[in-house]
Design an enzyme around this catalytic site. Structure first.
Site, PDB file in Angstrom:
ATOM      1  N   ASP A  99       0.538  -1.302   0.095  1.00  0.00           N
ATOM      2  CA  ASP A  99      -0.222   0.364   0.411  1.00  0.00           C
ATOM      3  C   ASP A  99       1.490   1.173   0.161  1.00  0.00           C
ATOM      4  O   ASP A  99       1.621   1.310   0.668  1.00  0.00           O
ATOM      5  CB  ASP A  99      -0.510  -0.119   1.455  1.00  0.00           C
ATOM      6  CG  ASP A  99      -2.310   0.561   0.536  1.00  0.00           C
ATOM      7  OD1 ASP A  99      -2.288   1.853   0.802  1.00  0.00           O
ATOM      8  OD2 ASP A  99      -3.107  -0.210   1.140  1.00  0.00           O
ATOM      9  N   ASP A 200      -3.052   4.902  -2.253  1.00  0.00           N
ATOM     10  CA  ASP A 200      -4.204   5.129  -1.985  1.00  0.00           C
ATOM     11  C   ASP A 200      -4.369   6.380  -2.131  1.00  0.00           C
ATOM     12  O   ASP A 200      -4.236   7.231  -1.916  1.00  0.00           O
ATOM     13  CB  ASP A 200      -3.845   5.387  -0.089  1.00  0.00           C
ATOM     14  CG  ASP A 200      -4.813   5.785   0.524  1.00  0.00           C
ATOM     15  OD1 ASP A 200      -5.807   5.056   0.741  1.00  0.00           O
ATOM     16  OD2 ASP A 200      -4.738   6.728   1.154  1.00  0.00           O
ATOM     17  N   GLU A 257      -6.475   3.818  -6.445  1.00  0.00           N
ATOM     18  CA  GLU A 257      -7.530   4.363  -5.258  1.00  0.00           C
ATOM     19  C   GLU A 257      -8.244   5.806  -6.378  1.00  0.00           C
ATOM     20  O   GLU A 257      -6.972   6.507  -5.884  1.00  0.00           O
ATOM     21  CB  GLU A 257      -7.214   3.983  -4.197  1.00  0.00           C
ATOM     22  CG  GLU A 257      -8.665   4.538  -3.521  1.00  0.00           C
ATOM     23  CD  GLU A 257      -8.842   4.981  -1.756  1.00  0.00           C
ATOM     24  OE1 GLU A 257      -9.421   4.492  -1.132  1.00  0.00           O
ATOM     25  OE2 GLU A 257      -7.869   5.166  -1.240  1.00  0.00           O
ATOM     26  N   HIS A 333     -10.774  -3.013   2.947  1.00  0.00           N
ATOM     27  CA  HIS A 333     -11.270  -2.161   4.621  1.00  0.00           C
ATOM     28  C   HIS A 333     -11.590  -1.175   4.905  1.00  0.00           C
ATOM     29  O   HIS A 333     -12.151  -1.249   6.228  1.00  0.00           O
ATOM     30  CB  HIS A 333      -9.437  -2.213   4.488  1.00  0.00           C
ATOM     31  CG  HIS A 333      -8.786  -0.756   3.546  1.00  0.00           C
ATOM     32  ND1 HIS A 333      -8.841  -0.867   2.805  1.00  0.00           N
ATOM     33  CD2 HIS A 333      -7.944   0.200   3.871  1.00  0.00           C
ATOM     34  CE1 HIS A 333      -8.088   0.300   2.321  1.00  0.00           C
ATOM     35  NE2 HIS A 333      -8.259   0.811   3.239  1.00  0.00           N
ATOM     36  N   ASP A 334     -12.357  -0.298   3.693  1.00  0.00           N
ATOM     37  CA  ASP A 334     -12.953   0.530   3.898  1.00  0.00           C
ATOM     38  C   ASP A 334     -14.432   0.537   3.532  1.00  0.00           C
ATOM     39  O   ASP A 334     -15.308   1.112   3.911  1.00  0.00           O
ATOM     40  CB  ASP A 334     -12.860   1.646   3.012  1.00  0.00           C
ATOM     41  CG  ASP A 334     -11.346   2.076   3.649  1.00  0.00           C
ATOM     42  OD1 ASP A 334     -11.203   2.295   4.289  1.00  0.00           O
ATOM     43  OD2 ASP A 334     -10.849   2.830   2.586  1.00  0.00           O
TER      44      ASP A 334
END
Length: 559
Positions: A99, A200, A257, A333-334
């Site tokens: 990440d 991210d 993302e 995860h979100d």
């Protein structure tokens, strides 16, 4: 189109390290815990492991506030542990994707510590500083985590920008020195042997040329910042520069993302010439169940209709054909758990609806992502008390909507949180029916979902009809049938408005597949006049009843 890139044929498994496996019984998952579970991941059949941030961090936002990009968070282990993990992943013929969080850092990063020392510091322009306007914040932008995007530094009298928590100051991508410091860090990891990066909120790094107020919705204090900062005017310049400085020198997989990205944006970010990224995570299908009241954002109890979901997924499938590459995902995860969100998590239908949703996604064109526990059909946590939740976004929105603005009642808000809190995805992995689901012998950092005695790895490995074994079959089909990678996508005639059944076709020069999916808990009939000569490739029921579709039935025919 080009479909010979290794990442186009791959399946990604996402690990949230804090919640995957605790090896030293401190209640927190760690790298050695992942090492100990690599055989399980290999047995599932995936190709790439994506790790959420494992860097040194004060953990204001569960590791997305990084204080040292080239050090391991002590809770997770050491750099030696990471190197062993990397080596063993490669020995098992899998790859690892890190990440990358470079829209912002932690306020405890050495760069920011230097930057806030004064306007003349050499790293002052590593971050975004602005003078007050009429004695107030420079703009009325609202943070993703509630409140203002600006925090005053009393020493210098200037404000710094943070799109997220105040402890997450935004990096200034206008600074060439800052950008190349990021590229150096990325190359350092790639030289170690890392195989790729998930980036991210990468499309937020290019801020507007002019900072000015945005429009404010009725009842809101701050302007929605996402349309102001997404897909900025220099974003492609920055990503192409990153590509030339990093990706061109390594055989990496990259996924960005990209909130608020449209298909036209994605064609630029994930173009098949690979001048920027390989693929993007878009959020349109994740936003379909948002509250109709914009002041409440995603917090509500609305269910997405099949027609909405089908139209959106189809739009992306068709728009990117021969132009860019899709990321396929239900969970991360979100996001809340897919079987609770789009399926039916009651005991009678959980397994069949989890398999149906898996079928829907894994036969589309793109690279599929499986989030830890998705392959078990793990469900939302449904915690009753706010004190059971740890997620910063969840706690902040309760304070804002219930206590500060009094837009909803406490009871209503708790129902919304049960449906949408990010903690639904972050409860510990459910390995067996022992204490704490086999995650840890100590109290975990976040409570285990109470249904772990019924839903866990040990139980599913022993059951050939489990959700796990169904995911195994889907993965094997993708690995062995080129049509799933390179076939064109189209809806079957007349299916565009069907509110109960989703039927689509994948077809290349050699093979035609028909995917039929009952999205309801009812037994219904659909006759698509398929040829008599056909092969049932996979189904979540043991026998084929032809035109009769049982609750949440999924079946794929090879014509």
């Amino acid at each position: 189109m080009t479909t010979n890139n290794w990442w186009q044929k791959s399946i990604v498994y996402q690990i949230y390290p804090k919640s995957f496996q605790d090896s030293n019984n401190d209640g927190i998952g760690d790298l050695r815990g992942i090492i100990n579970r690599l055989d399980y991941i290999k047995e599932l059949g995936v190709d790439i492991i994506w790790l959420n941030p494992i860097y040194r961090s004060p953990n204001v936002d569960n590791g997305y506030d990084i204080s040292d990009y080239q050090a391991i968070q002590p809770d997770f282990g050491s750099m030696a542990d990471f190197q062993e993990l990397l080596d063993k992943i490669h020995q098992k013929n899998m790859k690892i994707m890190m990440d990358l969080v470079v829209n912002h850092s932690s306020d405890e990063h050495e760069w920011f510590k230097a930057s806030r020392q004064g306007k003349n510091n050499s790293k002052r322009d590593f971050y975004i500083w602005r003078d007050p306007v009429d004695g107030h914040e420079p703009t009325n932008w609202g943070s993703y985590f509630s409140g203002s995007t600006w925090t005053l530094d009393k020493t210098s009298g200037q404000y710094y920008l943070h799109l997220f928590a105040k402890e997450q100051p935004d990096l200034n991508w206008e600074s060439p020195q800052m950008r190349h410091s990021v590229y150096d860090m990325m190359n350092w990891w790639a030289d170690k042997g890392v195989d790729g990066f998930r980036m991210d909120v990468i499309n937020l790094i290019s801020k507007p040329a002019k900072f000015q107020d945005g429009s404010v919705d009725l009842g809101e204090t701050y302007a929605d910042v996402e349309p102001i900062v997404s897909n900025g005017h220099k974003i492609h310049q920055y990503l192409q520069e990153m590509n030339k400085n990093v990706m061109k020198h390594h055989n990496l997989v990259t996924v960005g993302e990209t909130p608020a990205a449209s298909p036209d944006d994605a064609k630029k970010y994930a173009n098949l010439d690979s001048t920027e990224l390989n693929m993007v995570f878009q959020f349109e299908h994740m936003s379909l169940d948002a509250n109709k009241n914009p002041a409440l954002g995603k917090w509500g109890d609305r269910r997405t209709t099949l027609s909405e979901l089908r139209a959106n997924l189809t739009k992306w499938q068709l728009a990117l054909t021969n132009k860019a590459w899709n990321s396929l995902y239900w969970n991360n995860h979100d996001q809340p758990r897919v079987v609770s969100r789009f399926g039916n998590d009651c005991p009678e239908y959980r397994v069949v609806s989890a398999k149906m949703l898996a079928t829907m996604l894994h036969f589309m064109q793109g690279t599929p992502y499986i989030y830890q526990g998705e392959e078990l059909g793990m469900t939302n946590a449904n915690f009753d008390n706010l004190t059971d939740y740890k997620d910063l976004e969840t706690l902040n929105i309760y304070q804002q909507l219930v206590n500060d603005e009094q837009l909803v009642s406490s009871t209503t808000m708790m129902n919304y949180i049960k449906l949408h809190s990010r903690d639904n995805a972050r409860t510990p992995m459910q390995w067996d029916n022992s204490t704490n689901a086999g995650f840890s012998q100590q109290q975990p950092w976040l409570a285990v979902n109470p249904n772990y005695p019924e839903i866990n790895v040990k139980t599913e490995l022993a059951d050939e009809n489990s959700v796990f074994h169904y995911y195994q079959k889907l993965i094997k089909l993708r690995h062995t049938m080129p049509v799933i990678t390179d076939g064109r996508y189209q809806l079957i005639d007349g299916n565009e408005l069907d509110e109960d059944v989703f039927t689509y076709i994948r077809e290349n020069a050699d093979t035609k597949l028909v995917i039929i999916l009952n999205f309801t808990n009812q037994t219904i009939t659909r006759n698509y006049q398929l040829p008599i000569k056909k092969t049932l490739l996979i189904s979540n029921y043991t026998e084929d009843l032809g035109s009769t579709l049982r609750p949440y039935e999924a079946k794929v025919y090879k014509i």
